[in-house]
Write a protein that holds these residues in place. Structure first.
Motif, PDB file in Angstrom:
ATOM      1  N   PHE A   1       0.832  -1.202   0.000  1.00  0.00           N
ATOM      2  CA  PHE A   1       0.000   0.000   0.000  1.00  0.00           C
ATOM      3  C   PHE A   1       0.869   1.255   0.000  1.00  0.00           C
ATOM      4  O   PHE A   1       0.640   2.190  -0.784  1.00  0.00           O
ATOM      5  CB  PHE A   1      -0.915  -0.001   1.222  1.00  0.00           C
ATOM      6  N   LEU A   2       1.879   1.280   0.874  1.00  0.00           N
ATOM      7  CA  LEU A   2       2.770   2.439   0.917  1.00  0.00           C
ATOM      8  C   LEU A   2       3.491   2.619  -0.408  1.00  0.00           C
ATOM      9  O   LEU A   2       3.604   3.730  -0.929  1.00  0.00           O
ATOM     10  CB  LEU A   2       3.787   2.274   2.041  1.00  0.00           C
ATOM     11  N   ARG A   3       3.996   1.523  -0.942  1.00  0.00           N
ATOM     12  CA  ARG A   3       4.731   1.570  -2.205  1.00  0.00           C
ATOM     13  C   ARG A   3       3.849   2.136  -3.324  1.00  0.00           C
ATOM     14  O   ARG A   3       4.306   2.941  -4.146  1.00  0.00           O
ATOM     15  CB  ARG A   3       5.204   0.160  -2.558  1.00  0.00           C
ATOM     16  N   LYS A   4       2.579   1.742  -3.349  1.00  0.00           N
ATOM     17  CA  LYS A   4       1.680   2.147  -4.429  1.00  0.00           C
ATOM     18  C   LYS A   4       1.183   3.573  -4.270  1.00  0.00           C
ATOM     19  O   LYS A   4       1.098   4.328  -5.255  1.00  0.00           O
ATOM     20  CB  LYS A   4       0.489   1.192  -4.482  1.00  0.00           C
ATOM     21  N   HIS A   5       0.863   3.960  -3.030  1.00  0.00           N
ATOM     22  CA  HIS A   5       0.145   5.217  -2.837  1.00  0.00           C
ATOM     23  C   HIS A   5       0.968   6.344  -2.217  1.00  0.00           C
ATOM     24  O   HIS A   5       0.650   7.516  -2.431  1.00  0.00           O
ATOM     25  CB  HIS A   5      -1.087   4.984  -1.956  1.00  0.00           C
ATOM     26  N   LEU A   6       1.984   6.027  -1.422  1.00  0.00           N
ATOM     27  CA  LEU A   6       2.641   7.070  -0.644  1.00  0.00           C
ATOM     28  C   LEU A   6       4.118   7.246  -0.955  1.00  0.00           C
ATOM     29  O   LEU A   6       4.782   8.064  -0.316  1.00  0.00           O
ATOM     30  CB  LEU A   6       2.450   6.790   0.856  1.00  0.00           C
TER      31      LEU A   6
ATOM     32  N   TYR B   1      10.534   9.195   5.985  1.00  0.00           N
ATOM     33  CA  TYR B   1      11.526   8.518   5.147  1.00  0.00           C
ATOM     34  C   TYR B   1      12.255   7.432   5.938  1.00  0.00           C
ATOM     35  O   TYR B   1      12.413   6.301   5.468  1.00  0.00           O
ATOM     36  CB  TYR B   1      12.546   9.526   4.614  1.00  0.00           C
ATOM     37  N   ALA B   2      12.719   7.776   7.130  1.00  0.00           N
ATOM     38  CA  ALA B   2      13.529   6.843   7.907  1.00  0.00           C
ATOM     39  C   ALA B   2      12.757   5.575   8.259  1.00  0.00           C
ATOM     40  O   ALA B   2      13.288   4.460   8.161  1.00  0.00           O
ATOM     41  CB  ALA B   2      14.030   7.522   9.183  1.00  0.00           C
ATOM     42  N   LEU B   3      11.499   5.723   8.639  1.00  0.00           N
ATOM     43  CA  LEU B   3      10.729   4.556   9.056  1.00  0.00           C
ATOM     44  C   LEU B   3      10.256   3.728   7.868  1.00  0.00           C
ATOM     45  O   LEU B   3      10.114   2.506   7.982  1.00  0.00           O
ATOM     46  CB  LEU B   3       9.549   4.992   9.930  1.00  0.00           C
ATOM     47  N   VAL B   4      10.041   4.356   6.715  1.00  0.00           N
ATOM     48  CA  VAL B   4       9.728   3.567   5.526  1.00  0.00           C
ATOM     49  C   VAL B   4      10.953   2.755   5.104  1.00  0.00           C
ATOM     50  O   VAL B   4      10.840   1.569   4.772  1.00  0.00           O
ATOM     51  CB  VAL B   4       9.234   4.466   4.370  1.00  0.00           C
ATOM     52  N   VAL B   5      12.126   3.360   5.147  1.00  0.00           N
ATOM     53  CA  VAL B   5      13.348   2.608   4.821  1.00  0.00           C
ATOM     54  C   VAL B   5      13.519   1.436   5.784  1.00  0.00           C
ATOM     55  O   VAL B   5      13.833   0.311   5.369  1.00  0.00           O
ATOM     56  CB  VAL B   5      14.581   3.531   4.858  1.00  0.00           C
ATOM     57  N   ALA B   6      13.305   1.674   7.075  1.00  0.00           N
ATOM     58  CA  ALA B   6      13.419   0.596   8.059  1.00  0.00           C
ATOM     59  C   ALA B   6      12.431  -0.525   7.747  1.00  0.00           C
ATOM     60  O   ALA B   6      12.766  -1.715   7.843  1.00  0.00           O
ATOM     61  CB  ALA B   6      13.180   1.143   9.463  1.00  0.00           C
ATOM     62  N   ALA B   7      11.215  -0.151   7.359  1.00  0.00           N
ATOM     63  CA  ALA B   7      10.204  -1.154   7.009  1.00  0.00           C
ATOM     64  C   ALA B   7      10.629  -1.955   5.788  1.00  0.00           C
ATOM     65  O   ALA B   7      10.472  -3.184   5.753  1.00  0.00           O
ATOM     66  CB  ALA B   7       8.859  -0.473   6.762  1.00  0.00           C
ATOM     67  N   TRP B   8      11.179  -1.270   4.774  1.00  0.00           N
ATOM     68  CA  TRP B   8      11.631  -1.963   3.561  1.00  0.00           C
ATOM     69  C   TRP B   8      12.754  -2.946   3.897  1.00  0.00           C
ATOM     70  O   TRP B   8      12.791  -4.059   3.374  1.00  0.00           O
ATOM     71  CB  TRP B   8      12.144  -0.960   2.531  1.00  0.00           C
ATOM     72  N   LEU B   9      13.695  -2.527   4.761  1.00  0.00           N
ATOM     73  CA  LEU B   9      14.778  -3.426   5.159  1.00  0.00           C
ATOM     74  C   LEU B   9      14.233  -4.646   5.899  1.00  0.00           C
ATOM     75  O   LEU B   9      14.675  -5.779   5.684  1.00  0.00           O
ATOM     76  CB  LEU B   9      15.793  -2.690   6.040  1.00  0.00           C
TER      77      LEU B   9
ATOM     78  N   ARG C   1       6.205   8.275  -4.244  1.00  0.00           N
ATOM     79  CA  ARG C   1       6.063   8.713  -5.628  1.00  0.00           C
ATOM     80  C   ARG C   1       7.335   9.393  -6.107  1.00  0.00           C
ATOM     81  O   ARG C   1       7.826  10.320  -5.459  1.00  0.00           O
ATOM     82  CB  ARG C   1       4.899   9.709  -5.765  1.00  0.00           C
ATOM     83  N   ASP C   2       7.852   8.923  -7.230  1.00  0.00           N
ATOM     84  CA  ASP C   2       9.039   9.540  -7.832  1.00  0.00           C
ATOM     85  C   ASP C   2      10.177   9.653  -6.821  1.00  0.00           C
ATOM     86  O   ASP C   2      10.887  10.670  -6.772  1.00  0.00           O
ATOM     87  CB  ASP C   2       8.691  10.925  -8.404  1.00  0.00           C
ATOM     88  N   GLY C   3      10.318   8.629  -5.994  1.00  0.00           N
ATOM     89  CA  GLY C   3      11.399   8.616  -5.021  1.00  0.00           C
ATOM     90  C   GLY C   3      11.176   9.490  -3.813  1.00  0.00           C
ATOM     91  O   GLY C   3      12.092   9.677  -3.000  1.00  0.00           O
ATOM     92  N   ARG C   4       9.975  10.023  -3.656  1.00  0.00           N
ATOM     93  CA  ARG C   4       9.646  10.875  -2.507  1.00  0.00           C
ATOM     94  C   ARG C   4       8.527  10.216  -1.709  1.00  0.00           C
ATOM     95  O   ARG C   4       7.665   9.523  -2.256  1.00  0.00           O
ATOM     96  CB  ARG C   4       9.192  12.266  -2.973  1.00  0.00           C
ATOM     97  N   VAL C   5       8.539  10.482  -0.395  1.00  0.00           N
ATOM     98  CA  VAL C   5       7.526   9.921   0.498  1.00  0.00           C
ATOM     99  C   VAL C   5       6.492  10.989   0.813  1.00  0.00           C
ATOM    100  O   VAL C   5       6.846  12.127   1.176  1.00  0.00           O
ATOM    101  CB  VAL C   5       8.165   9.419   1.809  1.00  0.00           C
ATOM    102  N   LEU C   6       5.231  10.646   0.674  1.00  0.00           N
ATOM    103  CA  LEU C   6       4.145  11.537   1.070  1.00  0.00           C
ATOM    104  C   LEU C   6       3.668  11.139   2.463  1.00  0.00           C
ATOM    105  O   LEU C   6       3.774   9.988   2.873  1.00  0.00           O
ATOM    106  CB  LEU C   6       3.013  11.469   0.059  1.00  0.00           C
ATOM    107  N   ARG C   7       3.104  12.108   3.154  1.00  0.00           N
ATOM    108  CA  ARG C   7       2.863  11.937   4.588  1.00  0.00           C
ATOM    109  C   ARG C   7       1.445  11.520   4.945  1.00  0.00           C
ATOM    110  O   ARG C   7       1.218  10.897   5.991  1.00  0.00           O
ATOM    111  CB  ARG C   7       3.205  13.258   5.297  1.00  0.00           C
ATOM    112  N   ARG C   8       0.471  11.835   4.107  1.00  0.00           N
ATOM    113  CA  ARG C   8      -0.927  11.653   4.499  1.00  0.00           C
ATOM    114  C   ARG C   8      -1.711  10.930   3.427  1.00  0.00           C
ATOM    115  O   ARG C   8      -1.520  11.160   2.228  1.00  0.00           O
ATOM    116  CB  ARG C   8      -1.566  13.027   4.749  1.00  0.00           C
TER     117      ARG C   8
END
Length: 256
Positions: free
Chosen positions: A27-32, A56-64, A34-41
C-alpha cells in the motif's frame, strides 16, 4: 507497524503477520512513495503532503525488514534508493545529524533536528540505525561513519535525557562490537534454506542483519560475494565486522 509484523512472523511463524506486513508495504509503495519521494498523508483516497525525516527513515526501516523477512530483493533495492534520497534531502553536513524538514521544502526560520523519541522513534535515531544496518549489509564504511557522526551530534541530549533517546541508544548499541552479519547461501524455496533461516529467526537478536545469497545479490550486497553452498547444501555464514567463521549447513549448530 510493518517492522513489528515482520518480527512477529520471524519469531512466531504465523503467516498472517507476514501477509499483513507485505500488504501494508504494498500500500505504501503504491500510494505514498512517488518519484522517489515519500508523502505523509492518505485520506479519502488521496495522498498528500511531503514527508519529513521520520517518514523517510521509518519507511526505509520497514523496507529493510521486509527484505530480511521475504528476501525479495525489490524491497532491498527500494530501501537503498529511498535511503540515499533521505540522506540527500535531510543531512546536515555541517553540524551532523538530520533535519526534520527537507532542504527543498517550505522555507523555515530554523530547521529543527529531532533527537527525542515520541510515540515513534526519533527520525535521527531511525536514520542512524538504517545507516548501520546498510553498512552491515553492503560494507559501505561511509554509512557507518555517518551513523556515528549522527549519534555523536546528540551526545549531550543522550547523556541528559537517556529515557527519551531510546532510538539513538539502540543505534549506539548496534554500533558496538559483536553485531553480526549472517549470510545464507541457498534458494528461498529449499526446505534446508528455510530451516537455516528459521534457526536465525527463532533466536531474535536486534544486533544482526540477515541476507539470502541468491544469484546477482552481490551487486547490491558486496559482502555476499564468495558465500556459496557447501557440498551442494545451503550454508550459513556468520560474520562479525565481515570476518566470517566456517560455514555451517546444520540449523541446530547455527541456532547456537
Amino acid at each position: 507497524a510493518i517492522s513489528g509484523f515482520c518480527r512477529a512472523h520471524q519469531a512466531l511463524g504465523d503467516r498472517e503477520y507476514l501477509d499483513a506486513a507485505v500488504a501494508a508495504g504494498g500500500f505504501l509503495r503504491k500510494h505514498l512513495v512517488r518519484d522517489g519521494r515519500v508523502l505523509r498523508r492518505w485520506a479519502e483516497g488521496e495522498a498528500a503532503h511531503e514527508g519529513v525525516l521520520e517518514d523517510y527513515a521509518l519507511v526505509v526501516a520497514a523496507w529493510l525488514d521486509l527484505y530480511e523477512t521475504t528476501f525479495d530483493r525489490a524491497w532491498l533495492e527500494e530501501a537503498l534508493a529511498l535511503h540515499a534520497k533521505a540522506v540527500e534531502l535531510f543531512h546536515d553536513a555541517k553540524g551532523g545529524g538530520f533535519f526534520l524538514a527537507p532542504k527543498d521544502g517550505e522555507k523555515l526560520l530554523a530547521r529543527s533536528k529531532p533527537g527525542f523519541d515520541s510515540a515513534i522513534p526519533s527520525g535521527n535515531g531511525a536514520m542512524a540505525m538504517n545507516l548501520l544496518r546498510i553498512h552491515k549489509l553492503t560494507g559501505d564504511r561511509g554509512a557507518r561513519e555517518l551513523a556515528l557522526r549522527t549519534i555523536g551530534a546528540f551526545g549531550g541530549t543522550i547523556a541528559q535525557a537517556p529515557t527519551g533517546s531510546g532510538a539513538l541508544l539502540n543505534a549506539l548499541d548496534f554500533a558496538q562490537e559483536g553485531t553480526r552479519e549472517i549470510f545464507i547461501a541457498g534458494e528461498a524455496g529449499d526446505p534446508l534454506t528455510r530451516a537455516l533461516v528459521e534457526a536465525v529467526w527463532r533466536h531474535p537478536d536486534p544486533n544482526r542483519v540477515l541476507a539470502l545469497v541468491t544469484p546477482g545479490i552481490e551487486k547490491l550486497l558486496p559482502p555476499a560475494e564468495g558465500k556459496v553452498r557447501v557440498n551442494g547444501k545451503p550454508a550459513a555464514y556468520v560474520c562479525r565486522d565481515f570476518a566470517c567463521g566456517a560455514p555451517t549447513t546444520d540449523p541446530a549448530h547455527l541456532a547456537k
